[in-house]
Scaffold this motif. Structure first.
Motif, PDB file in Angstrom:
ATOM      1  N   SER A 112       7.296  11.402  11.764  1.00 17.11           N
ATOM      2  CA  SER A 112       6.351  11.059  10.689  1.00 17.11           C
ATOM      3  C   SER A 112       5.554   9.813  11.043  1.00 17.11           C
ATOM      4  O   SER A 112       4.341   9.739  10.804  1.00 17.11           O
ATOM      5  N   TYR A 113       6.227   8.827  11.633  1.00 13.56           N
ATOM      6  CA  TYR A 113       5.533   7.595  11.999  1.00 13.56           C
ATOM      7  C   TYR A 113       4.508   7.859  13.105  1.00 13.56           C
ATOM      8  O   TYR A 113       3.366   7.353  13.055  1.00 13.56           O
ATOM      9  N   ALA A 114       4.883   8.656  14.084  1.00 19.59           N
ATOM     10  CA  ALA A 114       3.957   8.969  15.173  1.00 19.59           C
ATOM     11  C   ALA A 114       2.722   9.701  14.650  1.00 19.59           C
ATOM     12  O   ALA A 114       1.590   9.418  15.068  1.00 19.59           O
ATOM     13  N   ARG A 115       2.920  10.624  13.739  1.00 19.43           N
ATOM     14  CA  ARG A 115       1.770  11.343  13.167  1.00 19.43           C
ATOM     15  C   ARG A 115       0.856  10.388  12.403  1.00 19.43           C
ATOM     16  O   ARG A 115      -0.367  10.505  12.454  1.00 19.43           O
ATOM     17  N   ALA A 116       1.469   9.447  11.665  1.00 26.55           N
ATOM     18  CA  ALA A 116       0.659   8.499  10.903  1.00 26.55           C
ATOM     19  C   ALA A 116      -0.142   7.581  11.829  1.00 26.55           C
ATOM     20  O   ALA A 116      -1.277   7.207  11.531  1.00 26.55           O
ATOM     21  N   VAL A 117       0.439   7.200  12.966  1.00 22.26           N
ATOM     22  CA  VAL A 117      -0.234   6.300  13.897  1.00 22.26           C
ATOM     23  C   VAL A 117      -1.340   7.019  14.667  1.00 22.26           C
ATOM     24  O   VAL A 117      -2.466   6.516  14.808  1.00 22.26           O
ATOM     25  N   TRP A 118      -1.016   8.202  15.185  1.00 25.34           N
ATOM     26  CA  TRP A 118      -1.948   8.920  16.047  1.00 25.34           C
ATOM     27  C   TRP A 118      -2.785   9.966  15.306  1.00 25.34           C
ATOM     28  O   TRP A 118      -3.663  10.588  15.896  1.00 25.34           O
ATOM     29  N   GLY A 119      -2.448  10.173  14.030  1.00 24.28           N
ATOM     30  CA  GLY A 119      -3.208  11.151  13.268  1.00 24.28           C
ATOM     31  C   GLY A 119      -2.990  12.578  13.705  1.00 24.28           C
ATOM     32  O   GLY A 119      -3.841  13.439  13.502  1.00 24.28           O
ATOM     33  N   ALA A 120      -1.850  12.832  14.327  1.00 27.80           N
ATOM     34  CA  ALA A 120      -1.553  14.183  14.827  1.00 27.80           C
ATOM     35  C   ALA A 120      -1.104  15.080  13.691  1.00 27.80           C
ATOM     36  O   ALA A 120      -0.568  14.630  12.698  1.00 27.80           O
TER      37      ALA A 120
ATOM     38  N   GLY B 248       0.814  -1.202   0.000  1.00 29.07           N
ATOM     39  CA  GLY B 248       0.000   0.000   0.000  1.00 29.07           C
ATOM     40  C   GLY B 248       0.849   1.255   0.000  1.00 29.07           C
ATOM     41  O   GLY B 248       2.043   1.228   0.316  1.00 29.07           O
ATOM     42  N   VAL B 249       0.226   2.360  -0.353  1.00 27.64           N
ATOM     43  CA  VAL B 249       0.944   3.635  -0.412  1.00 27.64           C
ATOM     44  C   VAL B 249       0.262   4.693   0.458  1.00 27.64           C
ATOM     45  O   VAL B 249       0.500   5.883   0.308  1.00 27.64           O
ATOM     46  N   GLU B 250      -0.592   4.251   1.389  1.00 24.51           N
ATOM     47  CA  GLU B 250      -1.243   5.187   2.286  1.00 24.51           C
ATOM     48  C   GLU B 250      -0.213   5.771   3.262  1.00 24.51           C
ATOM     49  O   GLU B 250       0.891   5.235   3.403  1.00 24.51           O
ATOM     50  N   PRO B 251      -0.532   6.857   3.950  1.00 26.38           N
ATOM     51  CA  PRO B 251       0.438   7.526   4.824  1.00 26.38           C
ATOM     52  C   PRO B 251       1.103   6.602   5.840  1.00 26.38           C
ATOM     53  O   PRO B 251       2.308   6.714   6.090  1.00 26.38           O
ATOM     54  N   LEU B 252       0.350   5.678   6.438  1.00 25.58           N
ATOM     55  CA  LEU B 252       0.966   4.781   7.417  1.00 25.58           C
ATOM     56  C   LEU B 252       1.993   3.868   6.755  1.00 25.58           C
ATOM     57  O   LEU B 252       3.063   3.614   7.320  1.00 25.58           O
ATOM     58  N   ALA B 253       1.708   3.361   5.550  1.00 26.15           N
ATOM     59  CA  ALA B 253       2.663   2.502   4.850  1.00 26.15           C
ATOM     60  C   ALA B 253       3.942   3.270   4.523  1.00 26.15           C
ATOM     61  O   ALA B 253       5.057   2.736   4.634  1.00 26.15           O
TER      62      ALA B 253
END
Length: 543
Positions: free
Chosen positions: A535-543, A469-474
């Motif tokens: 970047s990873y934290a923002r993708a996980v928590w949506g911050a 996938g190419v979504e933000p979390l990926a």
């Protein structure tokens, strides 16, 4: 050639230890387009008295005056091992024994200087191997100025089952089996071509570290291996290849020479970026060949482009442009003033319009030649530019996978692969040195385990880039995994260095060089852990 100059040291004499010959090496003061020397097919360049002349390409042409051709099987070899020489001013072999390094029945061409040339008036230099070892397109295995790349030193094995070559940094292209036909990183012969590049780059790794640039024949072999065309669109003759095959090839070359793997990977990566240019620019770039070399300075720009009729004018400097000395084209980022405000754009510029400044003096990754590129009011037509933000979207609705993934998903990945290879090489060198520290078993187990984890992380990231996938979390997961892999490589290399004893303190020790390379590579903005963690934290928590 106009525009591009590189200042290099003047003629210097290398003093060899007792039992070895002395080599006078002249370096070029300009870099010809595509990294080619001034030599042309079937010719011998002129050289000052007492110096050598550049060896001929694969033409059957009579040698120049003062040149003795010694058939394979009867070449004289010096006591230093594996290098054919003649007594100064004479055609008499210094020592008669069969030529072990001359392969495939090729002749050894020995350049003979004036009397006393072996001790100060200019060295007798040799090129060993088949005549076809010279590069395609008029480039010879000789470094510029008429001196061949062959130097003196004991022969050493290159990889298991590999050809014998001279001391690190001294092997000729013939000795390591330079190829002649370009291919891809994914065809049936890819393994053999990548192995050839790795052998040649490894034999020249120490030389590249000292000179702060790769040899021209190493760079040419990158194209033959398939790096340059790897991400070039199929409609332009390229491979539009996978990230898995690229990272595997880069790591393999990185085992032997981190700098060569770095430059080769970037030549591939820059082809992917250039694929986003308008069609007229792509045609201009690749109409003759998909193997052109593209260097780039695409970091967030500070230089501003000035609008002019029909395009833009660029003036400024771009630091750390890896492989700039050998590029055909350069992609440069600049801020362009548009009606809606400043837009970050990429501009495709012929390398002949660039000046390369000798500014690369780092501790590690020295062979990448990541010098500064300067432009002085160069005009770039409108069709040779694209907005940087275009890299975040698929190139076209029906684009290949490599042209459909967002740039952040794969940018760090391609920088990491050479460093994984460097860590592999450091571990192999450390094991081969038979270390005797009081915790040898612990160091071996921990370092090899970290390296294995790093390899798995990079492989998973490449597979995700090819089919995930190419979504933000990926995207965030890919960057996280790649940066973590680089940290593991650094930890392993640091431990190996610290337990390597006095030997690794030597300037030419490969463990020490690889450790420097990994530290330098890990400092790249794309490989820093802090930004990737945010970047990873923002993708996980949506911050």
């Amino acid at each position: 050639m106009t525009g591009r100059t590189t200042v290099a040291p003047t003629a210097r004499t290398t003093v060899a230890p007792a039992g070895r010959t002395t080599l006078v090496q002249r370096e070029r003061t300009t870099v010809a387009r595509s990294g080619r020397t001034a030599a042309r097919p079937g010719r011998t360049t002129a050289a000052p008295a007492g110096r050598t002349a550049v060896v001929q390409r694969e033409r059957t042409t009579a040698p120049a005056a003062g040149t003795t051709v010694v058939p394979a099987g009867s070449t004289a070899f010096a006591e230093s091992g594996g290098v054919a020489v003649v007594q100064a001013g004479s055609a008499t072999p210094a020592q008669a024994r069969p030529a072990a390094a001359a392969e495939s029945g090729g002749a050894a061409v020995v350049q003979v200087g004036p009397a006393g040339s072996a001790e100060g008036g200019g060295a007798a230099v040799v090129q060993v191997g088949p005549a076809a070892a010279a590069e395609e397109g008029g480039t010879t295995a000789a470094e510029a100025g008429g001196t061949t790349a062959a130097e003196v030193g004991p022969a050493a094995a290159v990889e298991s089952g590999g050809a014998a070559v001279g001391q690190a940094g001294s092997a000729t292209a013939a000795e390591v089996g330079v190829g002649s036909e370009a291919g891809t990183l994914q065809d049936s012969d890819a393994g053999a071509r990548i192995a050839r590049l790795a052998r040649l780059a490894g034999a020249r790794a120490q030389r590249a570290d000292v000179r702060r640039r790769l040899d021209a024949d190493v760079v040419a072999e990158m194209g033959r291996a398939g790096f340059n065309r790897h991400f070039v669109p199929i409609e332009h003759g390229g491979t539009a290849g996978s990230f898995t095959s690229l990272t595997a090839a880069a790591a393999r070359v990185g085992e032997r020479c981190t700098s060569a793997a770095w430059v080769a990977t970037l030549f591939a990566a820059h082809g992917r970026i250039a694929a986003y240019l308008p069609e007229p620019a792509r045609h201009e770039l690749w109409h003759a060949s998909p193997d052109v070399r593209i260097a780039a300075g695409v970091a967030p720009p500070v230089v501003r482009a000035r609008a002019v009729p029909g395009g833009w004018a660029l003036a400024g400097e771009w630091p750390s442009v890896s492989g700039a000395d050998f590029a055909d084209w350069v992609l440069l980022a600049a801020l362009a003033e548009e009606p809606g405000g400043a837009v970050s754009r990429l501009f495709l510029v012929p390398a002949d319009d660039c000046t390369v400044l000798d500014t690369w003096h780092p501790l590690g990754m020295r062979g990448t030649g990541s010098n500064t590129v300067r432009l002085d009011g160069v005009r770039v037509p409108a069709h040779r530019t694209v907005a940087r933000e275009a890299l975040l979207r698929p190139r076209a609705a029906d684009a290949a996978r490599c042209h459909s993934v967002p740039y952040p998903l794969v940018a760090a990945l391609m920088f990491a692969a050479p460093l994984v290879g460097a860590a592999r090489g450091a571990l192999a060198d450390w094991i081969g040195s038979a270390p005797t520290c009081d915790r040898t078993e612990d160091v071996l187990a921990r370092s090899s385990g970290e390296l294995r984890a790093a390899e798995l992380l990079v492989r998973a990231a490449a597979e995700r880039a090819d089919s995930g996938g190419v979504e933000p979390l990926a995207v965030a997961e890919n960057v996280r995994d790649v940066v973590a892999a680089v940290e593991l490589c650094g930890a392993a290399a640091d431990r190996l260095f610290k337990t390597g004893g006095t030997r690794v303190q030597a300037a030419d020790d490969p463990v020490q060089r690889r450790r420097r390379d990994i530290e330098a590579g890990a400092s790249h903005a794309m490989l820093r852990f802090g930004p990737s963690a945010r970047s990873y934290a923002r993708a996980v928590w949506g911050a």
